[in-house]
Each structure stands twice: as C-alpha cells, then as structure tokens.
Design an enzyme around this catalytic site. Structure first.
Site, PDB file in Angstrom:
ATOM      1  N   GLU A   1       2.019  -7.137  11.382  1.00 27.58           N
ATOM      2  CA  GLU A   1       1.532  -6.986  10.005  1.00 27.58           C
ATOM      3  C   GLU A   1       2.553  -6.248   9.133  1.00 27.58           C
ATOM      4  OE1 GLU A   1      -2.123  -4.809  10.681  1.00 27.58           O
ATOM      5  OE2 GLU A   1      -1.170  -2.937  10.083  1.00 27.58           O
TER       6      GLU A   1
ATOM      7  N   ARG B   1       0.780 -11.737  12.840  1.00 28.22           N
ATOM      8  CA  ARG B   1      -0.043 -10.953  11.908  1.00 28.22           C
ATOM      9  C   ARG B   1       0.535 -10.918  10.496  1.00 28.22           C
ATOM     10  NH1 ARG B   1      -4.551  -9.179  11.529  1.00 28.22           N
ATOM     11  NH2 ARG B   1      -4.175  -6.981  11.117  1.00 28.22           N
TER      12      ARG B   1
ATOM     13  N   ASN C   1       0.808  -1.219   0.000  1.00 30.91           N
ATOM     14  CA  ASN C   1       0.000   0.000   0.000  1.00 30.91           C
ATOM     15  C   ASN C   1       0.848   1.280   0.000  1.00 30.91           C
ATOM     16  OD1 ASN C   1      -2.300   1.519   0.066  1.00 30.91           O
ATOM     17  ND2 ASN C   1      -2.969   0.879   2.107  1.00 30.91           N
TER      18      ASN C   1
ATOM     19  N   HIS D   1      -3.049 -10.475   8.733  1.00 28.93           N
ATOM     20  CA  HIS D   1      -3.513  -9.185   8.232  1.00 28.93           C
ATOM     21  C   HIS D   1      -4.400  -9.430   7.007  1.00 28.93           C
ATOM     22  CE1 HIS D   1      -2.087  -5.034   6.512  1.00 28.93           C
ATOM     23  NE2 HIS D   1      -3.228  -4.927   7.134  1.00 28.93           N
TER      24      HIS D   1
ATOM     25  N   ASP E   1      -6.987  -2.622  17.639  1.00 29.74           N
ATOM     26  CA  ASP E   1      -5.680  -2.347  17.040  1.00 29.74           C
ATOM     27  C   ASP E   1      -5.155  -1.013  17.588  1.00 29.74           C
ATOM     28  OD1 ASP E   1      -3.480  -2.067  15.429  1.00 29.74           O
ATOM     29  OD2 ASP E   1      -4.545  -2.375  13.531  1.00 29.74           O
TER      30      ASP E   1
ATOM     31  N   ASP F   1      -6.267  -3.420   1.472  1.00 31.14           N
ATOM     32  CA  ASP F   1      -5.105  -3.196   0.608  1.00 31.14           C
ATOM     33  C   ASP F   1      -4.337  -4.488   0.336  1.00 31.14           C
ATOM     34  OD1 ASP F   1      -4.827  -2.244   3.460  1.00 31.14           O
ATOM     35  OD2 ASP F   1      -2.705  -2.406   2.992  1.00 31.14           O
TER      36      ASP F   1
ATOM     37  N   GLU G   1      -3.880  -5.573  19.299  1.00 26.62           N
ATOM     38  CA  GLU G   1      -2.949  -5.653  18.172  1.00 26.62           C
ATOM     39  C   GLU G   1      -1.943  -4.509  18.173  1.00 26.62           C
ATOM     40  OE1 GLU G   1      -5.009  -5.784  14.440  1.00 26.62           O
ATOM     41  OE2 GLU G   1      -3.249  -5.062  13.354  1.00 26.62           O
TER      42      GLU G   1
ATOM     43  N   HIS H   1     -14.890  -5.531  11.012  1.00 25.81           N
ATOM     44  CA  HIS H   1     -14.479  -4.216  11.518  1.00 25.81           C
ATOM     45  C   HIS H   1     -15.690  -3.382  11.900  1.00 25.81           C
ATOM     46  CE1 HIS H   1     -10.173  -4.037  10.167  1.00 25.81           C
ATOM     47  NE2 HIS H   1     -10.583  -5.221   9.782  1.00 25.81           N
TER      48      HIS H   1
ATOM     49  N   HIS I   1      -2.327   0.128  16.694  1.00 21.17           N
ATOM     50  CA  HIS I   1      -1.603   0.645  15.529  1.00 21.17           C
ATOM     51  C   HIS I   1      -0.245   1.243  15.872  1.00 21.17           C
ATOM     52  CE1 HIS I   1      -1.855   1.909  11.185  1.00 21.17           C
ATOM     53  NE2 HIS I   1      -2.373   0.704  11.199  1.00 21.17           N
TER      54      HIS I   1
ATOM     55  N   TRP J   1       2.114   6.467  12.570  1.00 21.75           N
ATOM     56  CA  TRP J   1       0.727   6.437  12.114  1.00 21.75           C
ATOM     57  C   TRP J   1       0.093   5.109  12.467  1.00 21.75           C
ATOM     58  CZ3 TRP J   1      -1.789   3.359   8.283  1.00 21.75           C
ATOM     59  CH2 TRP J   1      -3.193   3.618   8.213  1.00 21.75           C
TER      60      TRP J   1
ATOM     61  N   TYR K   1      -7.137   6.342  14.394  1.00 26.73           N
ATOM     62  CA  TYR K   1      -6.812   5.307  13.420  1.00 26.73           C
ATOM     63  C   TYR K   1      -8.036   4.399  13.180  1.00 26.73           C
ATOM     64  CZ  TYR K   1      -5.880   0.726  11.821  1.00 26.73           C
ATOM     65  OH  TYR K   1      -6.016  -0.453  11.147  1.00 26.73           O
TER      66      TYR K   1
ATOM     67  N   ARG L   1     -13.501  -6.399  15.364  1.00 26.72           N
ATOM     68  CA  ARG L   1     -12.497  -5.435  15.814  1.00 26.72           C
ATOM     69  C   ARG L   1     -13.190  -4.104  16.024  1.00 26.72           C
ATOM     70  NH1 ARG L   1      -7.522  -2.754  12.400  1.00 26.72           N
ATOM     71  NH2 ARG L   1      -9.079  -1.154  12.014  1.00 26.72           N
TER      72      ARG L   1
ATOM     73  N   GLU M   1      -8.250 -11.851   9.507  1.00 26.99           N
ATOM     74  CA  GLU M   1      -8.899 -10.542   9.333  1.00 26.99           C
ATOM     75  C   GLU M   1      -9.658 -10.525   8.010  1.00 26.99           C
ATOM     76  OE1 GLU M   1      -6.226  -7.186   9.178  1.00 26.99           O
ATOM     77  OE2 GLU M   1      -7.867  -5.756   9.358  1.00 26.99           O
TER      78      GLU M   1
END
Ligand code: GCO
Ligand code: MG
Length: 402
Positions: free
Chosen positions: A262, A283, A37, A312, A210, A316, A236, A122, A212, A402, A159, A147, A339
C-alpha cells in the site's frame, strides 16, 4: 479537445482530502484523488507549481503520452509525492475520457468482468471480547470478509485500534502522536486471537490481518506459520516493503497468503515480489500507484504470475479513488478483493458518490467517467487542518516502524 484550466481543492470534511479538477475547452471536467495522508500540502505544491502549468493546452485524451510526460519525462522520478500527483492527473483524464465518450470508466478498460466487487470490512477491538463483538457486527452488516485488529494485552497502543472514538482514523490533528510497540507480546497473542475468532465464527468468513510493516522476515515467517491453521484470506504487510528479498523466507515457511504494497508507487517496487511469486495480492492503490494507466500495467503483469489485486481503501483515500477502484476492479480479470472503510457521512456532503454497498459487495452505477462529483462550495466550508500519522517506539524507546 484541450485542457484550459486545472485546480486543486483541499478540503477537510472530518479529514483532509486533495482533489484535482481538470477543465477542458468543451465544458467537460475530470476529477482525480491526490490525497497523501499527512503530506497533503507537498502534493498540492507539486501540482500547482509544475503539473498544472504543464497540463494547460494538452489534449486530455492522450492519457498514455501525458502519463509518460510526467513520469519518464521528469528527471526526479518515483516517490509518493510525485506519483500521487501523477495518479490524480491520470484519474482526472480518464474521467474526462469517459464523460466525453458518455460511458463509465470500466467500459474503457475492458468492460465488465463482474457486476460487483467483494470488499472487506474492519473489526478493530480494544481486547478479545470487544474484537469478537466487532466481527459479529460487521458480519451482520453482510460483509463476507473482515480484517481483524485487536488491542494486545500489555501494550498501550495497537495499530488499527481506536483509543477513544468509535471511528478509527489513522491521522490525528497536529504533530504525530507517539505510540508504543512490543513485537513479542504481539506474536504471542495473534494466533490465540485468530483461534478464538475461528472458534466463534466458523470457517466460512474470510479473515484478514494487517501486521503494518512491523516484523522482521523471521518473525513474519513464525506468524504466517502459526496463523496457517486459521486459513487467513491474507496477512498484510508482514515486513517493510523496502526489503523485497525478505519475502522469500516467509514464502518458504508458510502457505498463508501475503498482501503487500500500500506504500508502493511503481511497478518497479514489485518486480522481485511478482516475478518470484512471493506475494498473492498487490495493495498499491490507484491514487498512489500512478492512476489507471500505470495500475493497468501492474495488474496485467501480476496476472501472468497468478497474483490478484487487493487495493488499499482506508478512509484517507477519497471517494474519487474508491469509485475509480470499483470500475477498475470490475474490469480486470485478476481482481481479488477491495478494502472498504466507509467514510463518515460528512464526507458525502462534499463528494457526491455513485457507489453502494450490498451483501458484502460494492458496485457503481452507469454514470459516465468515474462518476463522483465534488461540491466546491461545500468543500470550501471545511478548510485544511494539519493532521499527521502517528510514529511508533518500542517499549524501551527505540524508534520503530508505525
Ligand atoms: C490499511 C492501512 C491503513 C494505513 C493508512 C495510512 O491497511 O488500511 O494500513 O490503515 O495505515 O491508510 O494513512
Ligand atoms: Mg495496511
């Protein structure tokens, strides 16, 4: 059997996907997902300038040797770009192997350990009520695991939560958006959020979250500890994966299960985490973790330490990766969860899929190989469009993860 040709198909049906197609002298071809991605073109360049010329003339059945040709044989190792290219090659070769032997991929890697694989959905809400509504909606669709991400009071971005559109997509057209972050507001809100989710939906539903990569080890330990009463399926990426030792602190403090990796690419990213049993789920997906050849080794290594897979599977990662992951998850013993973020319908104009969702599980049919095909004419109608993942700054402007 010989590889006679290979090509890269870069297409953007709503979002960018990179697919490698390897063609043989016997008319059989294989597909591999090569999507990274926001960095799609870097993978395309590596595949076209080096990998494809080196593949021509090789026997596609030699998956082990070809994997090592591109990993061990190459001087500059590891890294997302390189391993995504190797993953795509490996996936395409296993696809060819299955088609040549007229059998689905899962049969080549152990046969069926199960008929279907549990997936998680999600629920991304703007605020508490919106999040509870989204959880209810996913539960109604039949998901057994969800999630939960939510907008955080006092922070303009969180996020995993779509700002305007109904469909969450991590990358945006053009250069990166700048998002905003405040750890202390996040840490104060999360236990409250999960308390409300449990209060509303009871104890049966599997809940995931998550972080992140945004916490320090001690912050992550606090969160894992405070979420303990809500019995998460997993927390996660509580900290960035670069600091494997950080997981020791979290582990000592809490029994909340941890999923990580991931953004990892090789078994070497996992050695401390696995051998010290610092995590519960891996992941790293097939598309970024070296394909079937390498991920089988990672899964087997993890299995010895009672660690399961939880690949994961955001939008994407292409349908080719998702189908391959379902085969893989059906075959191995230590499958945990997969996922599942369904692709938009337009994606299925280009990719013809062989999997379906029912009652919280995904399954594939018996099409030989991976079982997904690509319509190249349709793919050509959707040319590449530059899109990037966001970057993130703390409220005082400091550059952050991020
Ligand atoms: C997840 C991931 C994704 C990633 C995205 C990046 O757990 O699904 O964190 O949402 O951020 O795949 O490209
Ligand atoms: Mg994630």
């Amino acid at each position: 059997m010989k590889i006679t040709d290979a090509k890269v198909i870069l297409t953007c049906p709503g979002r960018n996907f990179v697919t490698l197609k390897i063609i043989t002298d016997q008319g059989v071809y294989g597909l591999g997902d090569a999507t990274l991605n926001g960095m799609e073109k870097a993978v395309v360049a590596f595949l076209e300038s080096y990998c494809i010329p080196a593949l021509i003339g090789k026997d596609p059945r030699n998956t082990e040797d070809i994997w090592h040709y591109f990993y061990r044989g190459v001087y500059w190792k590891r890294g997302s770009v390189t391993l995504t290219a190797i993953s795509a090659i490996d996936m395409a070769l296993w696809d060819i192997k299955g088609k040549a032997l007229n059998t689905p991929l899962y049969n080549l890697i152990g046969g069926k350990s199960r008929d279907r694989v549990m997936v998680y959905a999600h629920a991304n809400g703007k605020d508490l009520n919106d999040t509870l509504e989204k959880v209810a909606r996913e539960k109604e669709k039949g998901f057994l695991a969800i999630r939960v991400q939510s907008g955080i009071p006092g922070i303009s971005d969180a996020y995993g939560v779509a700002k305007d559109s109904k469909f969450y997509e991590p990358a945006h057209k053009g250069l990166p958006n700048v998002e905003q972050w405040d750890t202390s507001k996040y840490l104060n809100y999360l236990p409250y959020l999960f308390g409300k989710v449990r209060e509303t939906f009871g104890t049966d539903l599997h809940l995931l979250h998550d972080a992140h990569h945004r916490l320090t080890p001690v912050e992550a330990a606090r969160l894992a500890k405070e979420l303990e009463p809500h019995h998460l399926f997993w927390l996660e990426d509580p900290v960035t994966g670069e600091l494997q030792e950080g997981l020791r602190l979290i582990r000592k403090q809490s029994s909340t299960p941890i999923a990580i990796g991931e953004v990892f690419n090789t078994i070497y990213d996992y050695t401390t985490l696995i051998t010290e049993q610092l995590i519960d789920y891996i992941r790293m997906p097939l598309v970024h973790g070296g394909g079937i050849t390498h991920m089988k080794k990672v899964a087997d290594f993890a299995s010895v330490y009672h660690i399961q897979t939880g690949f994961h599977g955001a939008t994407d990662l292409s349908p080719v990766n998702l189908a391959a992951a379902i085969h893989f998850n059906m075959a191995i013993n230590n499958f945990g969860i997969q996922e599942y973020m369904p692709h938009q319908e337009i994606v299925h104009e280009v990719f013809k899929i062989n999997y379906r969702f029912k009652d919280g599980f995904l399954s594939v049919d018996d099409t030989p190989g991976i079982g997904v095909d690509i319509d190249e004419e349709k793919a050509s109608r959707y040319p590449y469009e530059m899109a990037c993942l966001p970057v993130n700054r703390k409220t005082d402007g400091t550059m952050f993860y991020w």
